[in-house]
Design a protein around this motif. Structure first.
Motif, PDB file in Angstrom:
ATOM      1  N   LEU A 104       0.840  -1.200   0.000  1.00 33.51           N
ATOM      2  CA  LEU A 104       0.000   0.000   0.000  1.00 33.51           C
ATOM      3  C   LEU A 104       0.871   1.243   0.000  1.00 33.51           C
ATOM      4  N   PRO A 106       0.330   5.038   0.311  1.00 29.73           N
ATOM      5  CA  PRO A 106      -0.776   5.909   0.707  1.00 29.73           C
ATOM      6  C   PRO A 106      -0.783   7.232  -0.054  1.00 29.73           C
ATOM      7  N   HIS A 108      -3.736  10.683  -0.243  1.00 26.26           N
ATOM      8  CA  HIS A 108      -5.064  11.220   0.024  1.00 26.26           C
ATOM      9  C   HIS A 108      -5.778  11.471  -1.305  1.00 26.26           C
ATOM     10  N   GLN A 115      -0.954  11.656  -5.310  1.00 26.45           N
ATOM     11  CA  GLN A 115      -1.533  10.564  -6.095  1.00 26.45           C
ATOM     12  C   GLN A 115      -0.617  10.198  -7.258  1.00 26.45           C
ATOM     13  N   GLN A 118       2.770   8.597  -5.987  1.00 23.25           N
ATOM     14  CA  GLN A 118       2.654   7.229  -5.493  1.00 23.25           C
ATOM     15  C   GLN A 118       2.292   6.254  -6.609  1.00 23.25           C
ATOM     16  N   SER A 144       5.403  -0.408   2.103  1.00 22.68           N
ATOM     17  CA  SER A 144       3.961  -0.463   2.372  1.00 22.68           C
ATOM     18  C   SER A 144       3.586   0.283   3.651  1.00 22.68           C
ATOM     19  N   ALA A 145       2.441   0.968   3.609  1.00 18.28           N
ATOM     20  CA  ALA A 145       1.898   1.656   4.786  1.00 18.28           C
ATOM     21  C   ALA A 145       0.871   0.786   5.515  1.00 18.28           C
ATOM     22  N   CYS A 146       0.663  -0.434   5.058  1.00 23.33           N
ATOM     23  CA  CYS A 146      -0.302  -1.342   5.688  1.00 23.33           C
ATOM     24  C   CYS A 146       0.414  -2.192   6.747  1.00 23.33           C
ATOM     25  N   ARG A 186      -9.471   4.378  -1.837  1.00 26.88           N
ATOM     26  CA  ARG A 186      -9.503   5.631  -1.058  1.00 26.88           C
ATOM     27  C   ARG A 186      -8.233   5.816  -0.239  1.00 26.88           C
ATOM     28  N   TYR A 187      -7.473   4.733  -0.065  1.00 28.22           N
ATOM     29  CA  TYR A 187      -6.251   4.804   0.742  1.00 28.22           C
ATOM     30  C   TYR A 187      -5.003   5.124  -0.066  1.00 28.22           C
ATOM     31  N   GLY A 188      -5.092   4.989  -1.375  1.00 33.11           N
ATOM     32  CA  GLY A 188      -3.927   5.247  -2.201  1.00 33.11           C
ATOM     33  C   GLY A 188      -3.817   4.222  -3.318  1.00 33.11           C
ATOM     34  N   HIS A 190      -2.269   0.384  -4.688  1.00 30.39           N
ATOM     35  CA  HIS A 190      -1.914  -0.946  -4.210  1.00 30.39           C
ATOM     36  C   HIS A 190      -1.172  -1.702  -5.310  1.00 30.39           C
TER      37      HIS A 190
END
Length: 252
Positions: A104, A106, A108, A115, A118, A144-146, A186-188, A190
């Motif tokens: 992930l 991220p 906004h 956007q 990333q 990853s931010a997850c 919505r999180y970015g 993947h």
């Protein structure tokens, strides 16, 4: 102009009180919805009086009894249930089940620069993984931010509803292997690899027959009641508001 149903007036106060039960739209729209509901209720009450149905403390029960007597709805038969099942196989097919891992990145939704940045990184990671698939766990831990990064991005089994809807929609269509483009949510962005995929299976007719019958009967009931109310409205003297009317007999 005051609202009347066969000479019975529905007061502005009653409309205002009823409008509190409605949401959405402006006050005029809520008042209109409330007025229609009160007119329909008065039409049904007058019809119940005409048929001599006994008074009850709970008026809703009395009106339900009226509809059961005056506008009966047949239960969906076997032929209708089978036809609906045959024409709508996708409604009775279980969700595919995936085993997947992801990275992930991220961003906004309103930050267009982030956007783009990333997404560019996601595309570079995909290109790198196409050359070296074994690097996925290390890249997940690095980028990853997850929380799944601690497991190399491993997400375990996924089916419909396991993720946010916009990711669900795309993810469940992916074949096994590394997705060749980033998947957005919505999180970015993947970066996703589908490790295993089991296709959904159509449920047998006998397992869903009761659910189909309930759905078809309820659909028929709603249509029949709308027409029944339209017939009552067509035969009534209603002032101050317009309702859909019908001069044909109720069709089940």
């Amino acid at each position: 102009m005051p609202i009347t149903v066969n000479g019975v007036e529905i007061s502005d106060h009653a409309v205002n009180v009823e409008s509190a039960h409605y949401e959405g739209g402006d006050i005029r729209e809520r008042q209109h919805q409330a007025a229609v509901a009160l007119v329909v209720r008065e039409l049904l009450r007058q019809r119940a009086d005409e048929l001599g149905l006994p008074q009850e403390e709970d008026e809703e029960r009395r009106l339900d009894a009226l509809l059961a007597e005056d506008a009966p709805v047949p239960t969906a038969d076997e032929a209708a249930c089978r036809a609906y099942y045959d024409k709508n196989p996708e409604r009775f097919t279980t969700s595919p089940v995936l085993v997947a891992r992801h990275i992930l990145l991220p961003a906004h939704p309103d930050d267009l620069e982030e956007q783009d940045r990333q997404r560019d990184l996601a595309e570079r990671l995909i290109a790198s993984l196409q050359t070296d698939p074994e690097a996925f766990p290390a890249l997940a831990r690095e980028h990853s931010a997850c929380p799944s990064r601690e497991e190399g991005g491993y997400l375990g089994q996924l089916e419909r509803g396991s993720t946010v809807p916009e990711l669900d929609e795309v993810l469940l269509r992916q074949p096994e292997g590394l997705c060749t483009r980033p998947l957005g949510s919505r999180y970015g962005w993947h970066v996703v690899e589908v490790l295993q995929r089991a296709e959904g299976r159509q449920q047998p007719y006998d397992a869903v027959r009761a659910r189909i019958a309930e759905y078809l009967t309820e659909r028929t009931r709603r249509r029949a009641i709308r027409q029944y109310i339209a017939v009552l409205a067509g035969a009534a003297e209603i002032e101050g508001i317009e309702l859909e009317t019908a001069d044909s007999p109720l069709v089940q």
